[in-house]
Design a protein around this motif. Sequence first.
Motif, PDB file in Angstrom:
ATOM      1  N   GLU A 111       0.828  -1.210   0.000  1.00  0.00           N
ATOM      2  CA  GLU A 111       0.000   0.000   0.000  1.00  0.00           C
ATOM      3  C   GLU A 111       0.859   1.256   0.000  1.00  0.00           C
ATOM      4  OE1 GLU A 111      -3.159   0.225  -0.402  1.00  0.00           O
ATOM      5  OE2 GLU A 111      -3.646  -1.914  -0.303  1.00  0.00           O
ATOM      6  N   SER A 112       1.978   1.221   0.738  1.00  0.00           N
ATOM      7  CA  SER A 112       2.875   2.380   0.775  1.00  0.00           C
ATOM      8  C   SER A 112       3.476   2.643  -0.597  1.00  0.00           C
ATOM      9  CB  SER A 112       3.990   2.149   1.802  1.00  0.00           C
ATOM     10  OG  SER A 112       3.463   2.042   3.102  1.00  0.00           O
ATOM     11  N   ARG A 113       3.886   1.569  -1.284  1.00  0.00           N
ATOM     12  CA  ARG A 113       4.440   1.728  -2.630  1.00  0.00           C
ATOM     13  C   ARG A 113       3.395   2.281  -3.590  1.00  0.00           C
ATOM     14  NH1 ARG A 113       6.565  -3.450  -1.657  1.00  0.00           N
ATOM     15  NH2 ARG A 113       5.082  -4.343  -3.148  1.00  0.00           N
ATOM     16  N   LYS A 114       2.175   1.766  -3.462  1.00  0.00           N
ATOM     17  CA  LYS A 114       1.100   2.210  -4.356  1.00  0.00           C
ATOM     18  C   LYS A 114       0.782   3.680  -4.122  1.00  0.00           C
ATOM     19  CE  LYS A 114      -3.094   0.636  -3.782  1.00  0.00           C
ATOM     20  NZ  LYS A 114      -4.290  -0.255  -3.761  1.00  0.00           N
ATOM     21  N   ASP A 115       0.738   4.096  -2.848  1.00  0.00           N
ATOM     22  CA  ASP A 115       0.458   5.494  -2.535  1.00  0.00           C
ATOM     23  C   ASP A 115       1.570   6.395  -3.090  1.00  0.00           C
ATOM     24  OD1 ASP A 115      -1.837   4.783  -1.250  1.00  0.00           O
ATOM     25  OD2 ASP A 115      -0.977   4.841   0.764  1.00  0.00           O
ATOM     26  N   ALA A 116       2.820   5.923  -2.968  1.00  0.00           N
ATOM     27  CA  ALA A 116       3.950   6.724  -3.461  1.00  0.00           C
ATOM     28  C   ALA A 116       3.879   6.877  -4.971  1.00  0.00           C
ATOM     29  CB  ALA A 116       5.269   6.065  -3.049  1.00  0.00           C
ATOM     30  N   GLU A 117       3.480   5.827  -5.676  1.00  0.00           N
ATOM     31  CA  GLU A 117       3.380   5.881  -7.130  1.00  0.00           C
ATOM     32  C   GLU A 117       2.262   6.805  -7.584  1.00  0.00           C
ATOM     33  OE1 GLU A 117       2.797   1.848  -8.197  1.00  0.00           O
ATOM     34  OE2 GLU A 117       4.876   1.240  -7.778  1.00  0.00           O
ATOM     35  N   ASN A 118       1.205   6.931  -6.754  1.00  0.00           N
ATOM     36  CA  ASN A 118       0.061   7.744  -7.122  1.00  0.00           C
ATOM     37  C   ASN A 118       0.222   9.211  -6.733  1.00  0.00           C
ATOM     38  OD1 ASN A 118      -1.291   5.552  -8.183  1.00  0.00           O
ATOM     39  ND2 ASN A 118      -2.322   5.056  -6.245  1.00  0.00           N
ATOM     40  N   GLU A 119       1.267   9.517  -5.956  1.00  0.00           N
ATOM     41  CA  GLU A 119       1.469  10.905  -5.553  1.00  0.00           C
ATOM     42  C   GLU A 119       1.906  11.736  -6.768  1.00  0.00           C
ATOM     43  OE1 GLU A 119       4.270  11.161  -2.416  1.00  0.00           O
ATOM     44  OE2 GLU A 119       2.922  10.325  -0.900  1.00  0.00           O
ATOM     45  N   PRO A 120       1.398  12.994  -6.853  1.00  0.00           N
ATOM     46  CA  PRO A 120       1.845  13.855  -7.960  1.00  0.00           C
ATOM     47  C   PRO A 120       3.332  14.130  -7.867  1.00  0.00           C
ATOM     48  CG  PRO A 120       0.250  14.972  -6.507  1.00  0.00           C
ATOM     49  CD  PRO A 120       0.434  13.602  -5.981  1.00  0.00           C
ATOM     50  N   SER A 121       3.986  14.227  -8.997  1.00  0.00           N
ATOM     51  CA  SER A 121       5.431  14.423  -9.025  1.00  0.00           C
ATOM     52  C   SER A 121       5.843  15.798  -8.544  1.00  0.00           C
ATOM     53  CB  SER A 121       5.951  14.211 -10.461  1.00  0.00           C
ATOM     54  OG  SER A 121       5.384  15.179 -11.321  1.00  0.00           O
ATOM     55  N   GLY A 122       4.920  16.784  -8.654  1.00  0.00           N
ATOM     56  CA  GLY A 122       5.245  18.143  -8.209  1.00  0.00           C
ATOM     57  C   GLY A 122       5.898  18.984  -9.291  1.00  0.00           C
ATOM     58  N   ASP A 123       6.139  18.387 -10.477  1.00  0.00           N
ATOM     59  CA  ASP A 123       6.752  19.163 -11.577  1.00  0.00           C
ATOM     60  C   ASP A 123       5.721  20.076 -12.200  1.00  0.00           C
ATOM     61  OD1 ASP A 123       9.051  17.780 -11.154  1.00  0.00           O
ATOM     62  OD2 ASP A 123       8.613  16.237 -12.673  1.00  0.00           O
ATOM     63  N   ALA A 124       6.097  21.312 -12.406  1.00  0.00           N
ATOM     64  CA  ALA A 124       5.192  22.274 -13.057  1.00  0.00           C
ATOM     65  C   ALA A 124       5.334  22.117 -14.546  1.00  0.00           C
ATOM     66  CB  ALA A 124       5.559  23.698 -12.624  1.00  0.00           C
ATOM     67  N   SER A 125       4.228  22.147 -15.243  1.00  0.00           N
ATOM     68  CA  SER A 125       4.299  22.022 -16.687  1.00  0.00           C
ATOM     69  C   SER A 125       3.475  23.111 -17.339  1.00  0.00           C
ATOM     70  CB  SER A 125       3.803  20.641 -17.130  1.00  0.00           C
ATOM     71  OG  SER A 125       2.483  20.420 -16.678  1.00  0.00           O
TER      72      SER A 125
END
Length: 287
Positions: A273-287
Amino acid sequence: MLRGSPQENSRTSETLLEMITLVRRKGTISTRDIDTIVNLSGLRPIKPSPDEEGIESIVIRTGDRVIGTRSAGQEAYYRAIQEHDITFSVGPAGTGKTYLAVATAVAAFLRGAYDRITLVRPVVEAGENLGFLPGDIREKVDPYFRPLYDALMEMIPVDRLRKFLDRTLIEVAPLAYMRGRTLNHTFVILDEAQNTTGAQMKMFLTRLGEHSKAVVTGDLTQIDLPDRSQCGLMLIQHILKGIKGVKFVYLDEKDVVRHRLVRDIILAYDEYESRKDAENEPSGDAS
């Protein structure tokens, strides 16, 4: 052959029989089980292993049966039940949340501290609308309450338990059937509370009457509600925080008392679950 005084031989024989009975029931026996039985017998206690140093095994007597806490978390849980009118136990499967609550309730009931035991559970699978099922209320909810019945049957002889159930001195019921009731002189347990809504949790907690005690158990990793944000057990942690007479106890994998693999399974799911949550977090890069 036992060699000693008649009193010592009798006590040792009873202790060995208790151990044999436990092995036949569980298929195994732990050093903590042995320590608990020996302590109760009055014989010299066995020195705990290094992993168990500092952990006191609290003994609960349910009629002829003896049950002991098996971890520091379970000890804290038992003490919380004794010292508070409402106790919430939150933790994964196998940590003894329900079993310890039922054992404490049975012990208190048998010594006359409460007039009755009421066990309730949200029947999410049937939408708590059990009218279409055949039989009386007990037959309708039996499949959902099997873990509670199993615990009761381990602690109370079947014939005696049947009499308590017939006289509703011990009662099992779906949560929906609690509406409008006041539970006086009752030890009440709400099991699987992660499947209550906020409104259902409020309804349950406000059923508590004079000289009554409530224990609420749940596992926040097993929420079956369509909308997890409406989980009553999640919400109540914020609503009742700091209220005198209410205690929240959190158990974890260190308190698991089932097969040794259960602890590893829980940890594996947590990591997943921790890995899945980390993968789903936004990267924070502005585009």
